[in-house]
Motif scaffolding. Structure first.
Motif, mmCIF file in Angstrom:
data_model
loop_
_atom_site.group_PDB
_atom_site.id
_atom_site.type_symbol
_atom_site.label_atom_id
_atom_site.label_comp_id
_atom_site.label_asym_id
_atom_site.label_seq_id
_atom_site.Cartn_x
_atom_site.Cartn_y
_atom_site.Cartn_z
ATOM 1 N N LEU A 4 -7.435 31.753 -29.824
ATOM 2 C CA LEU A 4 -7.858 30.357 -29.787
ATOM 3 C C LEU A 4 -6.658 29.422 -29.813
ATOM 4 O O LEU A 4 -6.626 28.416 -29.100
ATOM 5 N N LYS A 5 -5.661 29.761 -30.613
ATOM 6 C CA LYS A 5 -4.441 28.954 -30.668
ATOM 7 C C LYS A 5 -3.729 28.992 -29.317
ATOM 8 O O LYS A 5 -3.256 27.963 -28.821
ATOM 9 N N ALA A 6 -3.650 30.150 -28.698
ATOM 10 C CA ALA A 6 -3.004 30.276 -27.389
ATOM 11 C C ALA A 6 -3.766 29.482 -26.327
ATOM 12 O O ALA A 6 -3.150 28.811 -25.492
ATOM 13 N N LEU A 7 -5.093 29.538 -26.364
ATOM 14 C CA LEU A 7 -5.902 28.780 -25.418
ATOM 15 C C LEU A 7 -5.684 27.278 -25.596
ATOM 16 O O LEU A 7 -5.545 26.546 -24.613
ATOM 17 N N LEU A 8 -5.625 26.844 -26.832
ATOM 18 C CA LEU A 8 -5.388 25.428 -27.104
ATOM 19 C C LEU A 8 -3.992 25.007 -26.656
ATOM 20 O O LEU A 8 -3.813 23.909 -26.124
ATOM 21 N N ASP A 9 -3.013 25.871 -26.821
ATOM 22 C CA ASP A 9 -1.659 25.572 -26.344
ATOM 23 C C ASP A 9 -1.625 25.427 -24.825
ATOM 24 O O ASP A 9 -0.958 24.534 -24.293
ATOM 25 N N LEU A 11 -4.173 24.537 -22.962
ATOM 26 C CA LEU A 11 -4.888 23.300 -22.676
ATOM 27 C C LEU A 11 -3.984 22.079 -22.879
ATOM 28 O O LEU A 11 -3.967 21.167 -22.054
ATOM 29 N N VAL A 12 -3.209 22.078 -23.951
ATOM 30 C CA VAL A 12 -2.275 20.975 -24.213
ATOM 31 C C VAL A 12 -1.218 20.917 -23.122
ATOM 32 O O VAL A 12 -0.887 19.838 -22.615
ATOM 33 N N PHE A 13 -0.700 22.064 -22.732
ATOM 34 C CA PHE A 13 0.311 22.106 -21.680
ATOM 35 C C PHE A 13 -0.253 21.567 -20.363
ATOM 36 O O PHE A 13 0.400 20.777 -19.669
ATOM 37 N N GLY A 14 -1.469 21.962 -20.019
ATOM 38 C CA GLY A 14 -2.115 21.464 -18.807
ATOM 39 C C GLY A 14 -2.353 19.963 -18.865
ATOM 40 O O GLY A 14 -2.151 19.247 -17.875
ATOM 41 N N TYR A 15 -2.772 19.480 -20.016
ATOM 42 C CA TYR A 15 -2.986 18.037 -20.190
ATOM 43 C C TYR A 15 -1.681 17.274 -19.994
ATOM 44 O O TYR A 15 -1.651 16.245 -19.318
ATOM 45 N N ALA A 58 -6.576 18.473 -32.403
ATOM 46 C CA ALA A 58 -7.103 19.835 -32.482
ATOM 47 C C ALA A 58 -5.972 20.854 -32.550
ATOM 48 O O ALA A 58 -6.048 21.831 -33.301
ATOM 49 N N ARG A 59 -4.912 20.612 -31.803
ATOM 50 C CA ARG A 59 -3.776 21.534 -31.821
ATOM 51 C C ARG A 59 -3.087 21.535 -33.185
ATOM 52 O O ARG A 59 -2.725 22.584 -33.712
ATOM 53 N N VAL A 60 -2.917 20.363 -33.763
ATOM 54 C CA VAL A 60 -2.297 20.276 -35.094
ATOM 55 C C VAL A 60 -3.164 20.983 -36.135
ATOM 56 O O VAL A 60 -2.659 21.744 -36.969
ATOM 57 N N LEU A 61 -4.471 20.744 -36.083
ATOM 58 C CA LEU A 61 -5.370 21.404 -37.031
ATOM 59 C C LEU A 61 -5.367 22.917 -36.839
ATOM 60 O O LEU A 61 -5.326 23.675 -37.815
ATOM 61 N N MET A 62 -5.395 23.365 -35.602
ATOM 62 C CA MET A 62 -5.394 24.807 -35.337
ATOM 63 C C MET A 62 -4.083 25.439 -35.798
ATOM 64 O O MET A 62 -4.078 26.534 -36.356
ATOM 65 N N SER A 63 -2.985 24.743 -35.597
ATOM 66 C CA SER A 63 -1.696 25.267 -36.047
ATOM 67 C C SER A 63 -1.665 25.379 -37.568
ATOM 68 O O SER A 63 -1.159 26.353 -38.122
ATOM 69 N N SER A 64 -2.214 24.376 -38.243
ATOM 70 C CA SER A 64 -2.259 24.414 -39.706
ATOM 71 C C SER A 64 -3.116 25.569 -40.205
ATOM 72 O O SER A 64 -2.733 26.281 -41.145
#
Length: 113
Positions: A4-9, A11-15, A58-64
């Motif tokens: 999930l963290k990798a998927l969110l990363d 997504l952030v990169f694509g954004y 969401a990325r910050v929360l997932m990283s935490s």
């Protein structure tokens, strides 16, 4: 959790790539919206800011959460190591006090008989 963290990363990169291309002019916002209305372009940028804020939060929360999970795993591993060390210490103490040898001798005699 890691997936999930990798998927969110990703997504952030694509954004970030999409936003940079849009702001640099490589992507035409009028082509995305199929209109020339200035209000719709402004709405697009407001939407990009909102989506970016949500994705970054969401990325910050997932990283935490991911870091907390890693710390918990480390704590559990340290507890297991401490338990193994305690068991090894008890076995060494039993061996040094010769109770280990006496127990082994009694067991060996029982097997012979």
């Amino acid at each position: 959790m890691k997936a999930l963290k990798a998927l969110l990363d990703v997504l952030v990169f694509g954004y970030i790539i999409f936003t940079v291309l849009l702001l640099a002019g490589a992507i035409d916002e009028n082509a995305i919206l199929n209109t020339n209305a200035e209000n719709e372009v402004l709405t697009l940028y407001k939407g990009l800011v909102a989506v970016g804020g949500v994705v970054m939060l969401a990325r910050v929360l997932m990283s935490s959460i991911y870091v907390a999970d890693l710390q918990h795993e480390k704590y559990r591993a340290e507890l297991k190591i401490n338990n193994l060390k305690a068991a090894l210490y008890e076995k060494r103490q039993a061996f040094r006090s010769n109770s280990y040898k006496e127990t082994y001798a009694e067991e060996h005699q029982a097997e012979v008989a």
